[in-house]
Design an enzyme around this catalytic site. Structure first.
Site, PDB file in Angstrom:
ATOM      1  N   HIS A 147     -44.928  -5.580  10.237  1.00 61.58           N
ATOM      2  CA  HIS A 147     -45.696  -4.328  10.261  1.00 61.58           C
ATOM      3  C   HIS A 147     -45.581  -3.691  11.653  1.00 61.58           C
ATOM      4  O   HIS A 147     -45.642  -4.397  12.659  1.00 61.58           O
ATOM      5  CB  HIS A 147     -47.159  -4.621   9.948  1.00 61.58           C
ATOM      6  CG  HIS A 147     -48.054  -3.433  10.071  1.00 61.58           C
ATOM      7  ND1 HIS A 147     -48.152  -2.480   9.095  1.00 61.58           N
ATOM      8  CD2 HIS A 147     -48.883  -3.027  11.082  1.00 61.58           C
ATOM      9  CE1 HIS A 147     -49.002  -1.551   9.480  1.00 61.58           C
ATOM     10  NE2 HIS A 147     -49.472  -1.858  10.693  1.00 61.58           N
ATOM     11  N   GLU A 192       0.847  -1.201   0.000  1.00 62.64           N
ATOM     12  CA  GLU A 192       0.000   0.000   0.000  1.00 62.64           C
ATOM     13  C   GLU A 192       0.875   1.241   0.000  1.00 62.64           C
ATOM     14  O   GLU A 192       1.738   1.404   0.863  1.00 62.64           O
ATOM     15  CB  GLU A 192      -0.928  -0.001   1.208  1.00 62.64           C
ATOM     16  CG  GLU A 192      -1.728   1.278   1.405  1.00 62.64           C
ATOM     17  CD  GLU A 192      -2.543   1.675   0.179  1.00 62.64           C
ATOM     18  OE1 GLU A 192      -2.390   2.830  -0.275  1.00 62.64           O
ATOM     19  OE2 GLU A 192      -3.301   0.838  -0.337  1.00 62.64           O
ATOM     20  N   GLY A 233     -21.649  16.886 -12.869  1.00 64.99           N
ATOM     21  CA  GLY A 233     -21.878  15.453 -12.807  1.00 64.99           C
ATOM     22  C   GLY A 233     -22.971  15.105 -11.826  1.00 64.99           C
ATOM     23  O   GLY A 233     -22.965  15.574 -10.684  1.00 64.99           O
ATOM     24  N   SER A 234     -23.926  14.266 -12.271  1.00 64.42           N
ATOM     25  CA  SER A 234     -25.063  13.923 -11.414  1.00 64.42           C
ATOM     26  C   SER A 234     -25.107  12.440 -11.088  1.00 64.42           C
ATOM     27  O   SER A 234     -26.172  11.875 -10.859  1.00 64.42           O
ATOM     28  CB  SER A 234     -26.378  14.325 -12.088  1.00 64.42           C
ATOM     29  OG  SER A 234     -26.643  13.485 -13.207  1.00 64.42           O
ATOM     30  N   ASP A 289     -12.218  -0.930  -8.405  1.00 66.50           N
ATOM     31  CA  ASP A 289     -12.369   0.146  -9.378  1.00 66.50           C
ATOM     32  C   ASP A 289     -11.381   0.021 -10.529  1.00 66.50           C
ATOM     33  O   ASP A 289     -11.674   0.437 -11.655  1.00 66.50           O
ATOM     34  CB  ASP A 289     -12.178   1.508  -8.698  1.00 66.50           C
ATOM     35  CG  ASP A 289     -13.353   1.894  -7.820  1.00 66.50           C
ATOM     36  OD1 ASP A 289     -14.343   1.133  -7.793  1.00 66.50           O
ATOM     37  OD2 ASP A 289     -13.283   2.940  -7.157  1.00 66.50           O
TER      38      ASP A 289
END
Length: 466
Positions: free
Chosen positions: A445, A35, A181-182, A311
């Protein structure tokens, strides 16, 4: 420098890399992680986690300004931006330090530096250009992540044009903000700053916001955001920027027309590029397309013994996708018999704006394009007692089924806490559940999750409460 031998070396200590390393160690492999910056990667240090801390603060600010709806009153409501940022950074540090502890606990060796392929089954680690270690391993996983895409002429300067890192540690709250950017990153920052009082404009090059989401969810989100005061300019490009002393004027082109907008700050959130540089890929059979490494369903590259995850290996850009790839990759290397190939359509996506957005599987448009005959169900939050009681009646659930087989092809949600609910549909997809099992499942519920049941019933004309 003597070579050090390992069974597996992971380059990158983010949510893909460190998870892969821990799983490898659990399976008895001698494992190392390389790293270059900080364990935990972007997610823990500058992404998923600290942004959620910021968004939590902005949600509280929003609620404080709507206390009257719940029978409370308060005067002189204000916030300390420095304290908000400090808390966010503290949360990130806490989790990042925990990664180091987990690696040590699992006896994973950590090298501080930049890793690069240096021949067959070899990796060289350097720090500031100087050699740190030469490693040899039969298996090398590349998990170096990605970085923000820089738009020409709109490069982040840390002052008027912010990157995502700059936007997470603002020295002051801008009065006017423009977000380019959206996608998930763009709308999350827009939501944070709008909830904290800034005037926000979003510019999107495509014809709708949140373009990876189902069109109905995208349209619902836009209306909700506009109701909050966020302005959208879609089908548009930012073509120029003129910097002032403490403001910036951007030129926007849309529908053949040009306009200028002056704001205090600009956030560039126009996508990412993979960190493929300086990995020693030259001369290997690793294929790179559009800055991302090409892999198969078990994360193998074209180079024997070299793998890629997260990524670096392409969309979707999600931490949990990286972790899942890491585990599948390692278990396949270890020769486990029950390893299933990755189905990226089974990976849920979550966006933590207000209202939240979550989805898994195919959108209605993609399902139709794939040739399926569909049954589509919808259920609004306004028909759910818990949502109304919470003061969160704005939202909907949409499900898409194969009309012939009853297979759940996709699920799409917008509203309070849907990021916590989507896992129910994700499990259903993994189990290859049909509408029958979902209809027969008893949902408690009162919960917002009842909207998930009603949406399924709606697809087959059986909705009870709407």
């Amino acid at each position: 420098m003597a070579e050090q031998d390992f069974d597996l070396v992971v380059v990158g200590g983010g949510p893909g890399g460190y998870v892969a390393a821990i799983r490898a160690a659990q399976l008895g492999m001698r494992t190392a992680v390389v790293e270059r910056e900080h364990l935990g990667g972007i997610c823990l240090n500058w992404g998923c986690i600290p942004t959620k801390a910021l968004l939590r603060s902005s949600e509280i600010n929003h609620l404080l300004h709507h206390l009257g709806e719940f029978g409370f009153a308060a005067d002189n409501i204000r916030f300390d931006l420095a304290a908000v940022v400090k808390r966010s950074r503290a949360v990130a540090r806490q989790l990042a330090s925990g990664v180091g502890h987990l690696l040590k606990k699992n006896k994973v060796t950590v090298f501080d530096g930049q890793g690069a392929l240096a021949g067959l089954q070899r990796l060289r680690v350097t720090k500031d250009g100087k050699p740190v270690a030469d490693l040899r391993a039969q298996h090398i996983i590349l998990a170096t992540g990605a970085r923000a895409r820089q738009l020409p002429g709109l490069e982040s300067d840390g002052r008027l044009i912010w990157s995502y890192k700059d936007a997470m540690v603002p020295p002051a709250m801008p009065k006017r903000l423009l977000v380019i950017g959206s996608g998930a990153i763009g709308v999350e920052f827009a939501s944070f700053f709008r909830n904290m009082g800034a005037e926000v404009t979003i510019v999107e090059v495509l014809d709708r916001i949140l373009p990876v989401e189902d069109e109905e969810i995208s349209a619902f989100a836009r209306k909700a955001f506009e109701k909050q005061g966020i302005t959208f300019i879609t089908g548009a490009r930012v073509t120029g920027a003129a910097k002032g002393a403490d403001t910036i004027t951007v030129t926007i082109e849309a529908d053949g027309k040009s306009q200028t907008v002056t704001v205090d700050r600009v956030i560039s959130a126009a996508g990412i590029v993979g960190n493929v540089e300086h990995l020693g890929l030259e001369g290997t059979n690793v294929v790179v397309e559009k800055t991302h490494v090409v892999i198969d369903e078990f994360c193998r590259t074209g180079e024997p013994g070299v793998y890629a995850i997260g990524d670096l290996a392409g969309a979707p850009w999600l931490a949990h996708k990286a972790s899942h790839e890491g585990i599948v990759c390692v278990e396949k290397i270890a020769g486990l018999n029950d390893v299933h190939p990755i189905d990226w359509t089974n990976i849920p996506g979550c966006t933590y704006c207000r209202p939240q957005i979550a989805s898994v599987g195919l959108t209605e448009a993609r399902a139709r394009a794939a040739g399926y005959e569909l049954r589509v169900g919808r259920f609004p939050f306004i028909g759910n007692g818990k949502a109304i009681a919470m003061g969160e009646p704005e939202g909907m659930v949409k499900v898409v089924f194969d009309a012939k087989t009853g297979a759940l092809l996709g699920a799409h949600m917008i509203g309070a806490e849907v990021t916590e609910m989507i896992q129910g549909y994700a499990i259903a997809r993994t189990l290859e559940t049909t509408e029958v099992e979902l209809m027969h499942t008893v949902f408690p519920h009162p919960t917002v999750s009842e909207t998930m049941h009603e949406a399924v019933l709606s697809a087959y004309g059986r909705a009870i409460h709407f």
